[in-house]
Design a protein around this motif. Structure first.
Motif, PDB file in Angstrom:
ATOM      1  N   LEU A 137       0.909  -0.974   0.123  1.00 57.74           N
ATOM      2  CA  LEU A 137      -0.039  -0.107   0.063  1.00 57.74           C
ATOM      3  C   LEU A 137       0.828   1.273   0.160  1.00 57.74           C
ATOM      4  O   LEU A 137       0.609   2.263  -0.984  1.00 57.74           O
ATOM      5  CB  LEU A 137      -1.066   0.128   1.003  1.00 57.74           C
ATOM      6  N   ARG A 183       2.448   1.857  -3.511  1.00 58.63           N
ATOM      7  CA  ARG A 183       1.565   2.227  -4.619  1.00 58.63           C
ATOM      8  C   ARG A 183       1.195   3.775  -4.288  1.00 58.63           C
ATOM      9  O   ARG A 183       0.770   4.253  -5.148  1.00 58.63           O
ATOM     10  CB  ARG A 183       0.266   1.090  -4.733  1.00 58.63           C
ATOM     11  N   ARG A 184       1.164   3.957  -3.126  1.00 60.87           N
ATOM     12  CA  ARG A 184       0.488   5.469  -2.686  1.00 60.87           C
ATOM     13  C   ARG A 184       1.793   6.400  -2.839  1.00 60.87           C
ATOM     14  O   ARG A 184       1.567   7.604  -2.961  1.00 60.87           O
ATOM     15  CB  ARG A 184       0.054   5.476  -1.299  1.00 60.87           C
ATOM     16  N   TRP A 209       4.256   6.716  -0.627  1.00 62.72           N
ATOM     17  CA  TRP A 209       4.684   7.156   0.617  1.00 62.72           C
ATOM     18  C   TRP A 209       5.837   6.943   0.881  1.00 62.72           C
ATOM     19  O   TRP A 209       6.643   7.627   1.745  1.00 62.72           O
ATOM     20  CB  TRP A 209       3.760   6.558   1.500  1.00 62.72           C
ATOM     21  N   PRO A 230      -6.497   8.013   0.729  1.00 64.94           N
ATOM     22  CA  PRO A 230      -5.387   8.338  -0.316  1.00 64.94           C
ATOM     23  C   PRO A 230      -4.190   8.963   0.252  1.00 64.94           C
ATOM     24  O   PRO A 230      -3.144   9.035  -0.195  1.00 64.94           O
ATOM     25  CB  PRO A 230      -6.337   9.452  -1.168  1.00 64.94           C
ATOM     26  N   LEU A 282      -1.354  10.374   3.135  1.00 65.67           N
ATOM     27  CA  LEU A 282      -0.648   9.801   4.314  1.00 65.67           C
ATOM     28  C   LEU A 282      -1.261  10.017   5.707  1.00 65.67           C
ATOM     29  O   LEU A 282      -1.195   9.137   6.755  1.00 65.67           O
ATOM     30  CB  LEU A 282       1.058  10.061   4.239  1.00 65.67           C
ATOM     31  N   ALA A 312      -4.238   8.034   6.492  1.00 68.77           N
ATOM     32  CA  ALA A 312      -3.743   6.451   6.882  1.00 68.77           C
ATOM     33  C   ALA A 312      -3.070   6.347   8.096  1.00 68.77           C
ATOM     34  O   ALA A 312      -3.326   5.313   8.883  1.00 68.77           O
ATOM     35  CB  ALA A 312      -2.724   6.382   5.532  1.00 68.77           C
TER      36      ALA A 312
END
Length: 414
Positions: free
Chosen positions: A256, A259-260, A262, A316, A318, A321
């Motif tokens: 994850l 792919r984001r 981060w 979407p 950080l 998340a």
């Protein structure tokens, strides 16, 4: 079981966080766990330096097989010999093995074989160490303090994660792999004299009898779990929670973050959010000692936490998340701590090693197998569907708690 763990805990009541006996046990446990964290970092670094990525992966996974195969019989050993004796012996063996490899690496460059052998030794010893660790709290404190001790144990685990990796990195930087292994061995060694000084409670006389053979002991322990109105659904709930949680919060979270966009720093922040949330849940149990309607709270927090796990794949940014990860840590940490406390307080003390082995077999033997499955599923179906399915599996654990009347109404002792 024979009464081998002497001297006994005094009968005077004292809160666990103010009991020197419990604090000695906690210090020993924390030191051993920090040593474990340093050991795993040193092992992974040494394996990568000495071989190919595939060989390094094989070394890192070498401990899994003996741990999974022998875990149930490790519970029998813990119940027969007494958990304190088994934990002391296990830590002594692990310390000697790590220090021997440290000396070997200091004197020569033997390649991968001593690392693989060390991993096998650790896996074999862990098979008896982990059930004994699970059985020991019930022998060092009174029944009404077990929930608080579970919270204190959770704090020690969080401490080992936060402190162990940096210590391992410093050990490698200062003394190479041999130095890091030596540091791990010394940290594990600290636990041995502390454990020797810990006083334990005797089992009631009627609970000490052991079956004639280990096989019969194992069968008796499994029967105790299967027929118990609280433990049977509790084991199923713990298994579902672990099977749905381990993949997304390990390999899934790495994918994850990648792919984001981060990066590793972003991944670290998300993991930190989870760790802070889980630490807060452990601190709550440590301070409060017990929560009313523990079964109901465990089921509800598992359900809400499952929703948060599913939502993590669709956040979407950080910052969002990290916030969701903190919520997951708080809810899943509280549910897990309460399930652990219910297991401790409802299991027969004479069977607690075997009960802990059943729980540990799922958490440490089966749940890690979901990580490669999660990675393959993400590649085939994407992050969203995989996280939703994993959340559903975790949610089923909460449903099991809520639909099992005895478990839903289960309380922690006052």
């Amino acid at each position: 079981m024979t009464a081998t763990d002497l001297p006994t805990v005094p009968t005077a009541h004292r809160p666990a966080h103010r009991d020197p006996n419990v604090l000695r046990w906690l210090a020993a446990y924390a030191s051993s766990m920090v040593g474990d964290s340093v050991y795993y970092l040193a092992l992974s670094w040494a394996a990568v330096q000495a071989g190919s990525p595939a060989q390094a992966g094989a070394v890192m996974s070498a401990s899994a097989l003996p741990r999974a195969v022998l875990m149930l019989f490790g519970g029998v050993v813990a119940d027969r010999l007494g958990p304190r004796r088994v934990v002391i012996g296990s830590d002594a063996v692990r310390c000697a093995a790590v220090l021997a490899v440290a000396v070997l690496l200091l004197l020569t460059s033997p390649g991968l074989w001593p690392l693989a052998l060390l991993a096998l030794v650790f896996g074999t010893v862990d098979a008896v160490f982990m059930p004994a660790v699970g059985a020991l709290p019930a022998r060092v404190t009174t029944h009404d303090q077990l929930a608080r001790v579970q919270g204190m144990r959770g704090l020690a685990i969080r401490l080992s994660y936060v402190v162990g990796a940096p210590l391992g990195g410093l050990g490698v930087a200062a003394g190479g792999v041999a130095g890091a292994f030596g540091l791990a061995g010394l940290l594990i060694a600290v636990s041995v004299p502390l454990l020797i000084s810990v006083r334990v409670r005797d089992l009631p006389t009627e609970d000490r009898a052991a079956a004639p053979t280990p096989w019969q002991d194992l069968r008796a322990g499994l029967t105790h779990v299967r027929r118990h109105r609280v433990l049977a659904p509790l084991m199923l709930a713990i298994a579902l929670g672990d099977l749905g949680f381990v993949g997304p919060l390990n390999v899934g979270l790495t994918l994850l973050a990648d792919r984001r966009g981060w990066g590793a720093a972003g991944l670290g922040w998300v993991l930190a959010g989870f760790g802070v949330g889980a630490g807060c849940a452990s601190l709550l149990l440590t301070v409060r000692g017990r929560l009313p309607r523990a079964g109901l709270v465990a089921g509800c927090t598992a359900l809400v936490g499952a929703v948060a796990i599913g939502a993590l794949a669709f956040v979407p940014g950080l910052v969002g998340a990290v916030g969701v990860a903190l919520l997951i840590g708080l809810l899943a940490g509280l549910s897990g701590a309460l399930c652990g406390a219910l297991l401790q307080t409802h299991a027969d003390p004479a069977c607690l090693g075997r009960v802990s082995a059943v729980s540990g077999l799922v958490s440490l033997g089966l749940a890690p197998l979901t990580m490669p499955v999660t990675a393959a599923a993400v590649g085939a179906f994407g992050l969203g569907p995989v996280y939703v399915v994993s959340a559903a599996v975790c949610g089923l654990g909460g449903v099991v708690v809520l639909v099992a009347p005895a478990l839903r109404r289960a309380e922690l002792p006052r």
